[in-house]
Design an enzyme around this catalytic site. Sequence first.
Site, PDB file in Angstrom:
ATOM      1  N   LYS A   1     -31.515  20.130   2.417  1.00 48.74           N
ATOM      2  CA  LYS A   1     -31.363  18.674   2.581  1.00 48.74           C
ATOM      3  C   LYS A   1     -29.954  18.415   3.094  1.00 48.74           C
ATOM      4  O   LYS A   1     -29.033  19.161   2.794  1.00 48.74           O
ATOM      5  CB  LYS A   1     -31.531  17.963   1.230  1.00 48.74           C
ATOM      6  CG  LYS A   1     -31.925  16.513   1.359  1.00 48.74           C
ATOM      7  CD  LYS A   1     -33.430  16.390   1.461  1.00 48.74           C
ATOM      8  CE  LYS A   1     -33.871  14.977   1.747  1.00 48.74           C
ATOM      9  NZ  LYS A   1     -35.326  14.846   1.623  1.00 48.74           N
TER      10      LYS A   1
ATOM     11  N   ASP B   1     -35.048  11.073   6.586  1.00 58.30           N
ATOM     12  CA  ASP B   1     -35.134  10.651   5.184  1.00 58.30           C
ATOM     13  C   ASP B   1     -34.578   9.215   5.189  1.00 58.30           C
ATOM     14  O   ASP B   1     -34.599   8.557   6.244  1.00 58.30           O
ATOM     15  CB  ASP B   1     -34.321  11.591   4.264  1.00 58.30           C
ATOM     16  CG  ASP B   1     -34.634  11.377   2.776  1.00 58.30           C
ATOM     17  OD1 ASP B   1     -35.663  11.858   2.300  1.00 58.30           O
ATOM     18  OD2 ASP B   1     -33.847  10.702   2.081  1.00 58.30           O
TER      19      ASP B   1
HETATM   20  P1  NDP Z   1     -36.260   4.315   4.828  1.00 56.67           P
HETATM   21  O1  NDP Z   1     -34.810   4.344   5.120  1.00 56.67           O
HETATM   22  O2  NDP Z   1     -37.221   4.180   5.932  1.00 56.67           O
HETATM   23  O3  NDP Z   1     -36.574   3.183   3.756  1.00 56.67           O
HETATM   24  C1  NDP Z   1     -35.931   3.173   2.528  1.00 56.67           C
HETATM   25  C2  NDP Z   1     -36.412   1.974   1.736  1.00 56.67           C
HETATM   26  O4  NDP Z   1     -35.952   2.087   0.403  1.00 56.67           O
HETATM   27  C3  NDP Z   1     -35.865   0.656   2.270  1.00 56.67           C
HETATM   28  O5  NDP Z   1     -36.754  -0.367   1.978  1.00 56.67           O
HETATM   29  C4  NDP Z   1     -34.576   0.526   1.462  1.00 56.67           C
HETATM   30  O6  NDP Z   1     -34.101  -0.816   1.340  1.00 56.67           O
HETATM   31  C5  NDP Z   1     -35.006   1.048   0.126  1.00 56.67           C
HETATM   32  N1  NDP Z   1     -33.831   1.619  -0.558  1.00 56.67           N
HETATM   33  C6  NDP Z   1     -33.036   2.617  -0.117  1.00 56.67           C
HETATM   34  N2  NDP Z   1     -32.044   2.850  -0.984  1.00 56.67           N
HETATM   35  C7  NDP Z   1     -32.223   1.977  -1.979  1.00 56.67           C
HETATM   36  C8  NDP Z   1     -31.530   1.726  -3.185  1.00 56.67           C
HETATM   37  N3  NDP Z   1     -30.434   2.413  -3.512  1.00 56.67           N
HETATM   38  N4  NDP Z   1     -32.014   0.754  -4.010  1.00 56.67           N
HETATM   39  C9  NDP Z   1     -33.123   0.051  -3.679  1.00 56.67           C
HETATM   40  N5  NDP Z   1     -33.820   0.233  -2.549  1.00 56.67           N
HETATM   41  C10 NDP Z   1     -33.381   1.189  -1.718  1.00 56.67           C
HETATM   42  O7  NDP Z   1     -36.542   5.675   4.001  1.00 56.67           O
HETATM   43  P2  NDP Z   1     -37.918   6.421   3.747  1.00 56.67           P
HETATM   44  O8  NDP Z   1     -39.022   5.438   3.634  1.00 56.67           O
HETATM   45  O9  NDP Z   1     -38.032   7.542   4.706  1.00 56.67           O
HETATM   46  O10 NDP Z   1     -37.641   7.092   2.311  1.00 56.67           O
HETATM   47  C11 NDP Z   1     -37.990   6.456   1.096  1.00 56.67           C
HETATM   48  C12 NDP Z   1     -38.097   7.495  -0.019  1.00 56.67           C
HETATM   49  O11 NDP Z   1     -39.104   8.459   0.326  1.00 56.67           O
HETATM   50  C13 NDP Z   1     -36.840   8.305  -0.288  1.00 56.67           C
HETATM   51  O12 NDP Z   1     -36.784   8.625  -1.668  1.00 56.67           O
HETATM   52  C14 NDP Z   1     -37.065   9.583   0.508  1.00 56.67           C
HETATM   53  O13 NDP Z   1     -36.312  10.657   0.003  1.00 56.67           O
HETATM   54  C15 NDP Z   1     -38.553   9.771   0.264  1.00 56.67           C
HETATM   55  N6  NDP Z   1     -39.281  10.614   1.216  1.00 56.67           N
HETATM   56  C16 NDP Z   1     -39.219  10.384   2.557  1.00 56.67           C
HETATM   57  C17 NDP Z   1     -39.944  11.170   3.416  1.00 56.67           C
HETATM   58  C18 NDP Z   1     -39.987  10.907   4.880  1.00 56.67           C
HETATM   59  O14 NDP Z   1     -40.721  11.612   5.565  1.00 56.67           O
HETATM   60  N7  NDP Z   1     -39.271   9.943   5.411  1.00 56.67           N
HETATM   61  C19 NDP Z   1     -40.734  12.313   2.918  1.00 56.67           C
HETATM   62  C20 NDP Z   1     -40.786  12.413   1.485  1.00 56.67           C
HETATM   63  C21 NDP Z   1     -40.062  11.604   0.684  1.00 56.67           C
HETATM   64  P3  NDP Z   1     -32.787  -1.270   2.122  1.00 56.67           P
HETATM   65  O15 NDP Z   1     -33.214  -1.500   3.522  1.00 56.67           O
HETATM   66  O16 NDP Z   1     -32.339  -2.497   1.422  1.00 56.67           O
HETATM   67  O17 NDP Z   1     -31.800  -0.148   1.973  1.00 56.67           O
HETATM   68  O1  2IT Z   2     -38.153  14.427   1.213  1.00 59.68           O
HETATM   69  C1  2IT Z   2     -38.811  14.889   2.162  1.00 59.68           C
HETATM   70  O2  2IT Z   2     -39.751  15.670   1.994  1.00 59.68           O
HETATM   71  C2  2IT Z   2     -38.443  14.474   3.518  1.00 59.68           C
HETATM   72  N1  2IT Z   2     -37.544  13.653   3.682  1.00 59.68           N
HETATM   73  C3  2IT Z   2     -39.146  15.071   4.710  1.00 59.68           C
HETATM   74  C4  2IT Z   2     -38.534  16.383   5.065  1.00 59.68           C
HETATM   75  C5  2IT Z   2     -39.041  17.011   6.341  1.00 59.68           C
HETATM   76  O3  2IT Z   2     -38.476  18.052   6.680  1.00 59.68           O
HETATM   77  O4  2IT Z   2     -39.945  16.508   6.981  1.00 59.68           O
END
Ligand code: NDP
Ligand code: 2IT
Length: 451
Positions: free
Chosen positions: A130, A170
């Site tokens: 990561k 992420d």
């Molecule tokens: P994005 O940046 O697209 O969206 C993040 C969302 O979460 C936004 O709505 C943001 O609001 C909110 N957020 C972020 N930080 C905070 C915080 N400290 N408190 C409250 N709300 C918060 O990210 P993703 O959708 O890609 O990721 C979301 C989660 O999913 C994370 O935990 C990530 O690790 C996990 N994840 C992502 C994957 C991927 O493929 N993208 C795969 C697996 C897991 P705001 O705009 O106000 O910051």
């Molecule tokens: O938390 C996760 O699994 C991710 N942000 C996706 C990682 C990836 O390599 O696609």
Amino acid sequence: MNEQAKLYVEEFMARIVAKNPNEPEFHQAVREVAESLAPHIVASPVLQKMKILERIAEPERVIIFRVPWLNDKGEVEINRGYRVQMNSAIGPYKGGIRFHPSVNLSILKFLAFEQTFKNSLTTLPMGGGKGGSDFNPKGKSDNEVMRFCQSFMTELQKYIGHDTDVPAGDIGVGGREVGFMFGQYKRLRDEFTGTLTGKGRDWGGSPLRPEATGYGTCYFAEEMLATRGESFQGKTVCISGSGNVAQYACRKAIELGAKVVTLSDSTGYIYDPEGIDLEKWEYVMELKNIFRGRIREYAEQYPSAVYHEGQRPWGEKCDIAMPCATQNELNGEEAAMLVKNGCICVAEGANMPSTPEAIRCFQENKLLYAPGKASNAGGVATSGLEMCQNSMRLTWSPEEVDEKLHSIMKNIHEMCVKYGTEEDGYVNYVLGANVGGFMKVANAMLAQGLV
Ligand code: NDP
Ligand code: 2IT
């Protein structure tokens, strides 16, 4: 857990805390895994002697670097960049890049540690990693984001490669940022390979990678619900977040016949008792991904909805909860509210969104509860499919990728049932995911000797 296993956890955790001070998120993630694995480890002389869990909790390598860049006013800005290369026992390091002001070593080490188990569960050959930066993309122009990404990649490219370490998106890193990073990587290394995933469809990206985490989380929840003869049909769903994962969890839940009533961001949540339909979903996609707006604006657009400033959605009544924003966004009190309001299933789209107290509450009340490392593995699994397509230099159809994603999620569910079913028949998905994810990594480490 017997006394010997309890003692093992406490002694092990004391060493982890002493060696990694001021890293609460990392301690939290490691403790959860140690508690699941302790009975197996105390029963296995070889795991103890070869210190497998101790080695898994020590990153193979951590890279920390300066990221200088110029803002639009011509001023110098300096951020800190990181890559945690956690474990390469079963494949090249693989995991996302996070850009958020809260990013620090504790958060990236917890994420890389979780990723090691998650990637193993996918059955694809990927190790755990990561990375990220304390850079805040909010309010920055496209040019500023590009200059930052180019500076970040100028240093990071020394340490990654398609057979070494393959980053992706992420929080704060989506298609735009992956594009800028890939462009700079290609320019500096003079190679067009699958070193980053989450690329655009026209230049090496896999169909369905943007959708995969949210869709996969719903596929996993479907499997959990089916164990009790239930489905999404007619259910009310609360989702937190409004970014990539939340958006596609929302879309798939709607397609599966559910009514999604909440979305959120870090400043508040919207509650729409009429449900978010496909037209409203299109509005959210445009608001967040094109205009980079705030979820508050949804309630200005749709009078059926109410915006709750500074609050999280867990007090609303729902059957299924899907936390899809960030770590520790659902605490013990909020878990108790969900239970009281009749929630039967919690599927995590985010990484470690439920606190240990919340998880205890869900399990004591026998909810269907899936930890992120199982339920959100569809994102990285589809990244693995993107790497595969890049190596073969061909592209599968969306239908082919969706079918593979679906079968991977079913398989992870089966693995959780296999290793996590307790005496009374309750499936402890935390136990199942931790044990299932650990086995392959541990066996590979035993086979490869002390490295
Ligand atoms: P994005 O940046 O697209 O969206 C993040 C969302 O979460 C936004 O709505 C943001 O609001 C909110 N957020 C972020 N930080 C905070 C915080 N400290 N408190 C409250 N709300 C918060 O990210 P993703 O959708 O890609 O990721 C979301 C989660 O999913 C994370 O935990 C990530 O690790 C996990 N994840 C992502 C994957 C991927 O493929 N993208 C795969 C697996 C897991 P705001 O705009 O106000 O910051
Ligand atoms: O938390 C996760 O699994 C991710 N942000 C996706 C990682 C990836 O390599 O696609």
